[in-house]
Design a protein around this motif. Sequence first.
Motif, PDB file in Angstrom:
ATOM      1  N   ILE A   1      -1.301   7.789  -0.602  1.00 43.55           N
ATOM      2  CA  ILE A   1      -2.736   7.883  -0.809  1.00 43.55           C
ATOM      3  C   ILE A   1      -3.312   8.994   0.067  1.00 43.55           C
ATOM      4  CG2 ILE A   1      -4.928   6.623  -0.665  1.00 43.55           C
ATOM      5  CD1 ILE A   1      -2.972   5.579  -2.814  1.00 43.55           C
ATOM      6  N   ASN A   2      -4.114   9.864  -0.557  1.00 46.03           N
ATOM      7  CA  ASN A   2      -4.735  11.017   0.100  1.00 46.03           C
ATOM      8  C   ASN A   2      -3.718  12.064   0.541  1.00 46.03           C
ATOM      9  OD1 ASN A   2      -7.311  10.022  -0.270  1.00 46.03           O
ATOM     10  ND2 ASN A   2      -7.222   8.856   1.628  1.00 46.03           N
TER      11      ASN A   2
ATOM     12  N   VAL B   1     -12.634  -0.725 -10.842  1.00 46.11           N
ATOM     13  CA  VAL B   1     -12.011   0.196  -9.885  1.00 46.11           C
ATOM     14  C   VAL B   1     -11.827   1.587 -10.487  1.00 46.11           C
ATOM     15  CG1 VAL B   1     -10.078   0.548  -8.326  1.00 46.11           C
ATOM     16  CG2 VAL B   1     -10.791  -1.793  -8.890  1.00 46.11           C
ATOM     17  N   LEU B   2     -11.143   1.628 -11.638  1.00 49.03           N
ATOM     18  CA  LEU B   2     -10.747   2.931 -12.177  1.00 49.03           C
ATOM     19  C   LEU B   2     -11.952   3.773 -12.590  1.00 49.03           C
ATOM     20  CD1 LEU B   2      -8.289   4.671 -13.061  1.00 49.03           C
ATOM     21  CD2 LEU B   2      -8.632   3.750 -15.336  1.00 49.03           C
TER      22      LEU B   2
ATOM     23  N   PRO C   1       0.836  -1.210   0.000  1.00 49.54           N
ATOM     24  CA  PRO C   1       0.000   0.000   0.000  1.00 49.54           C
ATOM     25  C   PRO C   1       0.868   1.256   0.000  1.00 49.54           C
ATOM     26  CG  PRO C   1      -0.131  -1.188   2.106  1.00 49.54           C
ATOM     27  CD  PRO C   1       0.581  -2.069   1.145  1.00 49.54           C
TER      28      PRO C   1
ATOM     29  N   LEU D   1     -14.078   5.120  -9.748  1.00 49.96           N
ATOM     30  CA  LEU D   1     -13.286   6.069  -8.962  1.00 49.96           C
ATOM     31  C   LEU D   1     -13.191   7.411  -9.678  1.00 49.96           C
ATOM     32  CD1 LEU D   1     -11.406   6.607  -6.515  1.00 49.96           C
ATOM     33  CD2 LEU D   1      -9.521   5.843  -7.946  1.00 49.96           C
TER      34      LEU D   1
ATOM     35  N   ARG E   1      -5.040   9.596  -5.118  1.00 55.97           N
ATOM     36  CA  ARG E   1      -6.186   8.898  -4.553  1.00 55.97           C
ATOM     37  C   ARG E   1      -6.102   7.386  -4.689  1.00 55.97           C
ATOM     38  NH1 ARG E   1     -10.201  12.764  -3.320  1.00 55.97           N
ATOM     39  NH2 ARG E   1     -11.369  11.028  -2.450  1.00 55.97           N
ATOM     40  N   HIS E   2      -5.326   6.922  -5.647  1.00 62.99           N
ATOM     41  CA  HIS E   2      -5.230   5.478  -5.812  1.00 62.99           C
ATOM     42  C   HIS E   2      -3.948   5.150  -6.544  1.00 62.99           C
ATOM     43  CE1 HIS E   2      -7.225   1.543  -5.638  1.00 62.99           C
ATOM     44  NE2 HIS E   2      -6.575   1.268  -6.749  1.00 62.99           N
ATOM     45  N   LYS E   3      -3.429   3.947  -6.247  1.00 61.86           N
ATOM     46  CA  LYS E   3      -2.245   3.501  -6.962  1.00 61.86           C
ATOM     47  C   LYS E   3      -2.471   2.074  -7.445  1.00 61.86           C
ATOM     48  CE  LYS E   3       2.693   2.610  -6.311  1.00 61.86           C
ATOM     49  NZ  LYS E   3       3.792   2.519  -5.341  1.00 61.86           N
ATOM     50  N   PHE E   4      -2.293   1.879  -8.739  1.00 65.18           N
ATOM     51  CA  PHE E   4      -2.329   0.527  -9.299  1.00 65.18           C
ATOM     52  C   PHE E   4      -0.894   0.050  -9.461  1.00 65.18           C
ATOM     53  CE2 PHE E   4      -6.184   2.587 -10.878  1.00 65.18           C
ATOM     54  CZ  PHE E   4      -7.159   1.647 -10.583  1.00 65.18           C
TER      55      PHE E   4
END
Lengths: 158, 175
Positions: free
Chosen positions: B34-35, B164-165, B30, B168, B149-152
């Motif tokens: 994020i954020n 997901v994408l 993780p 979002l 906001r998100h990481k793939f």
Amino acid sequence: MNNKFIVALLFLWIPLAQADVAATTRDDPALEKRAMALSGHLRCLVCQNQTIADSNAELAVDLKNQVRDKLRQGQSEQEILDYMVNRYGEFVLFSPLVKSTTWLLWFGPLLLFVVGLYVLAVNLRQRRRLMQQAPTLNKEEHARAAALLSGKETKGHP
Amino acid sequence: MNRFLLPLGAFVALVIFLWIGLTLNPREIPSPLINKTAPAFRLPQLHESSKTIGPEDLRGKVWLLNIWASWCVTCRQEHPLLVELSRKNFVPIYGLNYKDRREDGLALLKGSGNPYVMSAYDREGSAGIDWGVYGVPETFVIDKAGLVRHKFIGALTPKLIDDVLTPLVKRLNDE
């Protein structure tokens, strides 16, 4: 002839490889020692069970260079660890931090040991009680038991 | 009876834990970003080295940052999917050409299509380190306020894009 040429080429490779290592350690052995010590606390995220000190993965080499640069700029060990954690997360630390979510990880083995000790104590106490409750033998029975155990008495056996 | 139930129970618990462990992917770490505000960089563009690009230029819109390189096999596999996504004009994709040779990166885009509005050129991988990149490809979703906001991690898949994408990005566009 051709083989000799290839062998000669192989020997040419060795000094080149060493030159690469030497370039990183050349100027300041004390700093290099600190950098490598600190790198030993950082996980290589590409090869996860290695530290970046042990790894030659490209990312590990880059991160080692970052560590060297930052030490050279006068940053402290803690500042560099924080820098890495801010980018890669706590997982980058090779030994996890001691906090509420990792208590089980850190103290679990100790907990298991204490539980084991308790189970052992309970078992020993039970056994002692069983021993005390065992029927007592009179002198004659005792002598016979001893003889049986030493294998001298064979009477009664086929 | 109890004598056997207890070890059996412990064994079952162990199996359950190991089973869960098997389903986790240790490669997916993780991201602490994020954020948080997207790390700043100012890098030359891949196509025009005299111009620069940075996350600050993209404030006010939802965008993707895709870390890629021509030497990365998985990126090549992901590439057609990105091209397809870019054709939908659903969300702008920006690229970070990571530790690549400029001509190799340009050749790849020329040969298999360019899904990126623009690519930044990170020869040394320094921006990559700031973004916590530890493999390619990785794709970040950045919102209007400039927060990650998100990481793939790893290649995007049609399923990831649909499940997901897409939701979002829709949600972030409405924010």
